[in-house]
Motif scaffolding. Structure first.
Motif, short mmCIF file in Angstrom:
data_model
loop_
_atom_site.label_atom_id
_atom_site.label_comp_id
_atom_site.label_asym_id
_atom_site.label_seq_id
_atom_site.Cartn_x
_atom_site.Cartn_y
_atom_site.Cartn_z
N ASP A 139 0.82 -1.21 0.00
CA ASP A 139 0.00 0.00 0.00
C ASP A 139 0.85 1.26 0.00
OD1 ASP A 139 -2.08 -1.76 0.10
OD2 ASP A 139 -2.90 -1.07 2.01
N ILE A 140 2.07 1.13 0.51
CA ILE A 140 2.96 2.29 0.63
C ILE A 140 3.78 2.52 -0.64
CG2 ILE A 140 5.01 3.16 1.86
CD1 ILE A 140 3.82 1.73 4.38
N ASN B 269 4.95 3.95 -7.62
CA ASN B 269 6.11 4.20 -8.50
C ASN B 269 6.82 5.53 -8.21
OD1 ASN B 269 5.32 1.83 -9.95
ND2 ASN B 269 3.95 3.06 -11.20
N SER B 270 6.58 6.11 -7.06
CA SER B 270 7.04 7.48 -6.83
C SER B 270 8.55 7.62 -6.64
CB SER B 270 6.32 8.08 -5.62
OG SER B 270 6.60 7.33 -4.45
N ILE B 271 9.26 6.51 -6.43
CA ILE B 271 10.72 6.64 -6.31
C ILE B 271 11.44 6.07 -7.53
CG2 ILE B 271 10.65 6.58 -3.79
CD1 ILE B 271 11.91 3.76 -3.99
N ASP B 272 10.68 5.70 -8.54
CA ASP B 272 11.32 5.15 -9.74
C ASP B 272 12.21 6.19 -10.43
OD1 ASP B 272 9.66 3.08 -9.01
OD2 ASP B 272 9.01 2.64 -11.06
N TYR B 273 11.98 7.47 -10.13
CA TYR B 273 12.81 8.51 -10.72
C TYR B 273 14.26 8.40 -10.27
CZ TYR B 273 12.88 11.01 -6.26
OH TYR B 273 13.08 11.34 -4.93
N ILE C 117 13.65 3.26 1.63
CA ILE C 117 12.66 3.23 0.55
C ILE C 117 11.26 3.40 1.10
CG2 ILE C 117 11.62 1.69 -1.18
CD1 ILE C 117 14.60 0.64 -1.55
N VAL C 118 10.95 2.70 2.17
CA VAL C 118 9.64 2.84 2.80
C VAL C 118 9.46 4.25 3.36
CG1 VAL C 118 8.19 2.06 4.72
CG2 VAL C 118 9.39 0.38 3.32
N GLU C 119 10.51 4.76 4.01
CA GLU C 119 10.42 6.09 4.63
C GLU C 119 10.18 7.18 3.59
OE1 GLU C 119 12.98 9.05 7.59
OE2 GLU C 119 13.92 7.24 6.77
N ILE C 120 10.85 7.09 2.44
CA ILE C 120 10.66 8.09 1.38
C ILE C 120 9.20 8.14 0.94
CG2 ILE C 120 11.18 8.64 -1.03
CD1 ILE C 120 14.04 7.55 -0.48
N HIS C 121 8.61 6.96 0.79
CA HIS C 121 7.20 6.91 0.38
C HIS C 121 6.30 7.52 1.44
CE1 HIS C 121 8.52 3.96 -2.68
NE2 HIS C 121 7.41 4.30 -3.31
N LEU C 122 6.58 7.24 2.70
CA LEU C 122 5.72 7.72 3.77
C LEU C 122 5.82 9.23 3.99
CD1 LEU C 122 6.16 4.91 6.45
CD2 LEU C 122 4.14 5.36 5.03
#
Length: 253
Positions: free
Chosen positions: A107-108, A112-116, A221-226
């Motif tokens: 869910d987090i 695809n928000s860190i694919d950049y 990776i999880v933290e960046i999304h959150l």
């Protein structure tokens, strides 16, 4: 947030605690996702909700089955869908909030928000390794349908060398051959349908390899999304469901 190491509190301890408290409580699986639970606690309001971690999914379901022992208490249950995402949720668990994807990690990270962060070669590695993961995983899910003991954990390093950008010789390709039906289903939305820890491991395998100047761990990776200004829709939806459940119990969160 109450916890007992990685594995959470024992069911009897949790049930006893719930019987003797009026603090709004969110019961979660507690399988090592401490950073995510702390984030949830902040979002819901520190001091407003106590998050109790169980020793895993089976413990949470056991406590849920005994909820009549503390039915006057403001308790909400949150669990990963796990393989229910493939085979359906038993109606007896209809009061549990389940994740939209396989797990809360899905869910987090599903947007695809860190694919950049990938350069072109890393993007190619990710796509190649993900496609092969879907192939292997499709057979795992097929087996899981008749054998609940089939393990859905799959680390990409078992079949891909991320330092050389090449598949490695592995008997896993002989053990697990693509199941066409499940492959097509999972390929349609792999970041929702494949076990979240597998996907996070794939991101980390690429974004932490030795050739990179900047490296990102699974926790990063999880933290960046959150910490995005706009949350991925599935985790935002979960927050709304949690608040709604507490409000239905007379608790404003």
């Amino acid at each position: 947030m109450s916890k007992k190491g990685r594995d959470g509190l024992e069911p009897e301890i949790i049930i006893s605690t719930l019987k003797h408290t009026n603090i709004p409580t969110l019961l979660v699986e507690g399988t090592g996702d401490v950073g995510i639970y702390r984030w949830l606690e902040k979002r819901l309001g520190v001091g407003k909700v106590d998050i109790l971690q169980c020793g895993g999914r089976s413990d949470l379901l056991e406590i849920y089955s005994r909820r009549g022992e503390f039915d006057t208490k403001p308790v909400v249950f949150l669990a990963d869908l796990d393989d229910y995402i493939y085979f359906g949720v038993n109606i007896k668990y209809n009061e549990i909030i389940f994740t939209s994807g396989y797990s809360i990690e899905n869910d987090i990270i599903c947007d695809n928000s860190i694919d950049y962060l990938f350069d072109e070669s890393e993007k190619s590695d990710f796509e190649n390794a993900l496609t092969r993961m879907i192939e292997i995983y499709s057979e795992k899910v097929s087996r899981r349908s008749s054998d609940p003991s089939e393990d859905l954990a799959l680390h990409p390093s078992t079949y891909y060398d991320f330092e050389r950008s090449a598949f490695i010789t592995s008997n896993i390709f002989e053990q697990y051959q693509k199941d066409e039906l499940w492959f097509d289903h999972i390929k349609a939305d792999p970041k929702i349908l494949i076990r979240g820890k597998n996907i996070v491991s794939l991101y980390a395998a690429i974004l932490s390899r030795t050739s990179r100047q900047s490296k990102f761990s699974k926790a990063n990776i999880v933290e960046i999304h959150l910490k995005q200004s706009a949350l991925p829709m599935p985790i935002a939806r979960t927050l709304v469901k949690i608040r709604y459940k507490f409000r239905a119990l007379g608790i404003a969160i």
